[in-house]
Design an enzyme around this catalytic site. Structure first.
Site, PDB file in Angstrom:
ATOM      1  N   THR A 117      46.357  41.390  37.208  1.00  0.00           N
ATOM      2  CA  THR A 117      44.934  41.460  37.531  1.00  0.00           C
ATOM      3  C   THR A 117      44.526  42.871  37.948  1.00  0.00           C
ATOM      4  OG1 THR A 117      43.265  40.709  39.135  1.00  0.00           O
ATOM      5  CG2 THR A 117      45.540  40.679  39.862  1.00  0.00           C
ATOM      6  N   TYR A 141      45.546  38.033  47.290  1.00  0.00           N
ATOM      7  CA  TYR A 141      45.728  37.734  45.869  1.00  0.00           C
ATOM      8  C   TYR A 141      46.225  38.966  45.121  1.00  0.00           C
ATOM      9  CZ  TYR A 141      44.570  37.064  40.963  1.00  0.00           C
ATOM     10  OH  TYR A 141      44.633  37.028  39.590  1.00  0.00           O
TER      11      TYR A 141
END
Length: 326
Positions: A117, A141
């Site tokens: 990501t 995250y």
């Protein structure tokens, strides 16, 4: 036919990747605990239900299908939740991934594609974001995904694992043939939230921040069609199998789109007006994020086909109309 183990293959991006693998002549085998995925999205190969933190389960599946590669999508990915419940993210994303890597090492699997990501970069120092930009994640995250990237690099150096880390930006849209779409519970992504608002009886949509230094004051993001994203993962696997060096790749269009431009596209594609409500910024949200994906173009021969926001939104609207709209 070469078998590829696809963890999280019943989820949004993983299911699209399974379709792309099948179209490219691979045999996807989906591993998913179905906590977030949907069994009816597994259409191009077998489904094995279980958790990647269970080593015995993984070894049994690998022995049964003898995959030559792994595509790893299984993870928790809600940024806000990662802040309030980091334990869940370190368990699912880090412990789960390390357990998977051990199963890969023990069973002699040579190629590994990681769903990573742009959240590993945090707030960028300059734009567009390139693969060598500093990685300073600002939430658990992003931190957990970066930890897995570090583990991949270490496994590559020590054990010879060939890997590709796909750092993608805002995945969006739906399969253009209508077979797959985006279903999250709860939903947190701007495009499906706006579509659901447009089809509801009370079409209100909150825009978090309209005072950013952007053309219309709303945040800018790089929206990449999920079909293009899935194709990039397959091209990454082809690249490794052809002898390509392990590496990380940004996956984005390089086009920045504001939230208000996204909402205009939703209104155009649905034919319905939204009640747009302007709210304060959310803490930690960068004003502008968009990718430089030149490396993927050069090394993977990957070029996103669905770059226009109206095309991306239109595919999601079409899937929603046929599957979820009342």
């Amino acid at each position: 036919m070469i078998t590829v183990l696809v963890t999280g293959g019943a989820g949004y991006i993983g299911s699209h990747a399974c379709k792309a693998l099948a179209l490219a002549g691979y045999q996807p085998v989906c591993v998913d605990n179905l906590s977030l995925g949907h069994a009816d999205a597994v259409k191009w190969g077998p489904l094995e239900v279980g958790d990647i933190r269970n080593g015995a389960f993984l070894n049994k599946v690998i022995a049964k299908y003898a995959p030559e590669a792994v595509m790893h999508f299984a993870a928790s990915s809600n940024v806000g939740e990662s802040v309030t419940d980091p334990a869940k993210y370190y368990s699912n994303n880090v412990v789960g991934s390390l357990n998977l890597l051990e199963a890969v090492r023990q069973n002699g699997i040579e190629h590994f594609i990681l769903s990573s990501t742009c959240a590993t970069y945090g707030i960028p120092e300059s734009l567009p974001i390139v693969e060598t930009s500093p990685q300073n994640p600002i939430n658990p995250y992003g931190a957990t995904k970066l930890a897995v990237e570090h583990a991949l690099a270490d496994y590559g150096r020590a054990y010879g694992l060939k890997w590709a880390s796909m750092r993608y930006f805002n995945a969006a849209g739906a399969d253009l043939e209508g077979e797959l779409g985006e279903r999250h519970t709860p939903e947190t992504h701007v495009i499906p939230l706006a579509i659901m608002a447009a089809f509801s009886h009370s079409p209100a949509f909150n825009v978090l921040g309209t005072d950013y230094p952007t053309p219309d004051g709303s945040a800018i993001r790089d929206y990449i069609h999920v079909t293009d994203l899935a194709e990039a993962h397959v091209k990454g696997l082809d690249y490794l199998r052809a002898g390509g060096e392990s590496s990380a790749f940004n996956l984005g269009t390089g086009i920045g789109t504001t939230v208000l431009e996204v909402l205009q596209a939703v209104q155009t594609c649905t034919g319905r007006r939204l009640d747009i409500r302007r709210q304060p910024r959310r803490a930690g949200d960068p004003a502008i994020l968009y990718a430089a994906a030149n490396k993927a173009a050069e090394l993977l021969n990957w070029h996103p086909q669905y770059r226009e926001i109206e095309t991306i939104v239109g595919s999601a609207v079409s899937w929603f109309r046929h599957n979820l709209a009342a």
